[in-house]
Design a protein around this motif. Structure first.
Motif, PDB file in Angstrom:
ATOM      1  N   MET A  82      14.004 -16.950  11.364  1.00 41.46           N
ATOM      2  CA  MET A  82      13.206 -16.053  12.205  1.00 41.46           C
ATOM      3  C   MET A  82      12.015 -15.480  11.443  1.00 41.46           C
ATOM      4  O   MET A  82      10.929 -15.297  11.986  1.00 41.46           O
ATOM      5  N   ASP A 111      10.985 -20.588  12.445  1.00 45.77           N
ATOM      6  CA  ASP A 111      11.678 -21.418  13.428  1.00 45.77           C
ATOM      7  C   ASP A 111      12.436 -20.458  14.346  1.00 45.77           C
ATOM      8  O   ASP A 111      13.606 -20.171  14.133  1.00 45.77           O
ATOM      9  N   ILE A 112      11.720 -19.956  15.351  1.00 47.98           N
ATOM     10  CA  ILE A 112      12.277 -18.928  16.228  1.00 47.98           C
ATOM     11  C   ILE A 112      13.468 -19.459  17.018  1.00 47.98           C
ATOM     12  O   ILE A 112      14.513 -18.810  17.107  1.00 47.98           O
ATOM     13  N   LYS A 113      13.314 -20.656  17.562  1.00 47.24           N
ATOM     14  CA  LYS A 113      14.382 -21.235  18.379  1.00 47.24           C
ATOM     15  C   LYS A 113      15.643 -21.443  17.544  1.00 47.24           C
ATOM     16  O   LYS A 113      16.758 -21.116  17.974  1.00 47.24           O
ATOM     17  N   GLY A 114      15.460 -21.986  16.339  1.00 49.71           N
ATOM     18  CA  GLY A 114      16.603 -22.218  15.460  1.00 49.71           C
ATOM     19  C   GLY A 114      17.236 -20.911  15.012  1.00 49.71           C
ATOM     20  O   GLY A 114      18.465 -20.774  14.984  1.00 49.71           O
ATOM     21  N   GLU A 167      17.161 -18.010  16.540  1.00 50.42           N
ATOM     22  CA  GLU A 167      17.856 -17.399  17.675  1.00 50.42           C
ATOM     23  C   GLU A 167      19.203 -18.073  17.913  1.00 50.42           C
ATOM     24  O   GLU A 167      20.207 -17.414  18.199  1.00 50.42           O
ATOM     25  N   LYS A 168      19.239 -19.402  17.765  1.00 49.27           N
ATOM     26  CA  LYS A 168      20.478 -20.152  17.981  1.00 49.27           C
ATOM     27  C   LYS A 168      21.563 -19.714  16.989  1.00 49.27           C
ATOM     28  O   LYS A 168      22.705 -19.433  17.380  1.00 49.27           O
ATOM     29  N   TYR A 169      21.194 -19.637  15.699  1.00 49.80           N
ATOM     30  CA  TYR A 169      22.179 -19.265  14.682  1.00 49.80           C
ATOM     31  C   TYR A 169      22.621 -17.808  14.820  1.00 49.80           C
ATOM     32  O   TYR A 169      23.800 -17.484  14.681  1.00 49.80           O
ATOM     33  N   THR A 194      22.655 -16.028  17.546  1.00 52.06           N
ATOM     34  CA  THR A 194      23.493 -15.923  18.745  1.00 52.06           C
ATOM     35  C   THR A 194      24.904 -16.419  18.468  1.00 52.06           C
ATOM     36  O   THR A 194      25.887 -15.800  18.896  1.00 52.06           O
ATOM     37  N   CYS A 249      15.833  -7.639  18.114  1.00 57.58           N
ATOM     38  CA  CYS A 249      14.817  -8.671  18.378  1.00 57.58           C
ATOM     39  C   CYS A 249      14.448  -8.685  19.857  1.00 57.58           C
ATOM     40  O   CYS A 249      13.261  -8.743  20.223  1.00 57.58           O
ATOM     41  N   TYR A 250      15.462  -8.658  20.726  1.00 60.21           N
ATOM     42  CA  TYR A 250      15.201  -8.665  22.169  1.00 60.21           C
ATOM     43  C   TYR A 250      14.562  -7.352  22.626  1.00 60.21           C
ATOM     44  O   TYR A 250      13.751  -7.343  23.553  1.00 60.21           O
ATOM     45  N   VAL A 290      10.983 -13.372  19.877  1.00 56.59           N
ATOM     46  CA  VAL A 290      11.508 -13.806  21.172  1.00 56.59           C
ATOM     47  C   VAL A 290      10.856 -12.956  22.263  1.00 56.59           C
ATOM     48  O   VAL A 290      10.289 -11.898  21.984  1.00 56.59           O
TER      49      VAL A 290
END
Length: 269
Positions: A171, A180-183, A185-187, A189, A206-207, A213
């Protein structure tokens, strides 16, 4: 049994298998941890000592199973097995050295053993070695190396601490060419879903703030509440602030404000 006869004749592997039988209570043997340790120690002797027996003896001395707890003997057996390449023993010896259990504390040597275990893809060793590269404990800080070490325990091992650390790095774009925002966020989560409070709090923030994000107050409340229920006072404070803005949420907001204050949060006092 064949290995019972070979054990009585002094064969180290037979002695090791007898130890396993006594430890687990199978192959006609009654479960007897004292006898198991005796067999493991017999199997550990000399140049032909069975490294798996040395590791098992180390674990038993470390936990006090079948004997009085003796961390010095545990470290000695871990070292003997580690020198013969047993990854679990290398990791445990590293822990002993890092904590100073049964041996003099030596962070540099601990890192060496973590590294040997990590090269055999030992998940916890990769996690702790990753931490070392993040903090500079025994090595120079290197976020890129930390990212590489953490990927396996985060993916294959599903270790939430690795997922949180890796998600945080991705992040923030640390140890990688670009964030790598998507990655990340995945980890984060995945770690949060496993119940890791730090991940729940960080993801909620973050949200809430839209860091990396899209802002999502519903998701922010969901994760901040999850962390608050587990006692994170910072989450309680943020949750109070979000709820205080909502309609008909005053009582719920006040409840979390009081909880944050009771937990010692300075701004809530």
């Amino acid at each position: 049994d064949r290995f019972k006869q070979s054990a009585s004749e002094g064969d180290p592997m037979g002695q090791f298998l007898m130890g396993v039988a006594a430890l687990e209570g199978h192959h006609g043997e009654t479960k007897d941890v004292v006898k198991a340790l005796e067999w493991f120690e017999k199997a550990s002797q000399g140049e032909g000592g069975v490294p798996q027996a040395q590791y098992k003896a180390g674990v038993m001395y470390h936990t006090g199973e079948g004997c009085g707890r003796d961390t010095a003997k545990a470290a000695e057996y871990f070292r003997r097995a580690a020198e013969q390449g047993i990854a679990e023993a290398q990791f445990n010896l590293g822990l002993c050295l890092e904590k100073g259990e049964g041996v003099a504390r030596d962070t540099d040597e601990a890192v060496e053993w973590y590294g040997k275990a990590a090269r055999q893809d030992h998940m916890d060793a990769r996690l702790l070695l990753g931490y070392c590269y993040l903090s500079g404990k025994g090595v120079e800080v290197d976020h890129a190396v930390a990212v590489e070490l953490l990927r396996m325990p985060a993916n294959k091992g599903q270790i939430m601490e690795a997922q949180y650390a890796l998600g945080h790095l991705l992040m923030n774009g640390q140890g990688v060419e670009a964030p790598d925002i998507k990655g990340g966020e995945k980890y984060l989560t995945s770690a949060a879903e496993q119940g890791m409070v730090s991940a729940q709090h960080y993801l909620g923030c973050c949200y809430l703030e839209g860091f990396g994000v899209a802002k999502n107050e519903q998701k922010a409340v969901e994760w901040l509440q999850a962390a608050s229920v587990k006692g994170n006072v910072d989450s309680m404070w943020y949750l109070y602030q979000v709820l205080a803005r909502g309609k008909k949420m005053e009582k719920e907001a006040e409840r979390w404000l009081k909880a944050a204050a009771d937990g010692g949060h300075q701004e809530a006092l």
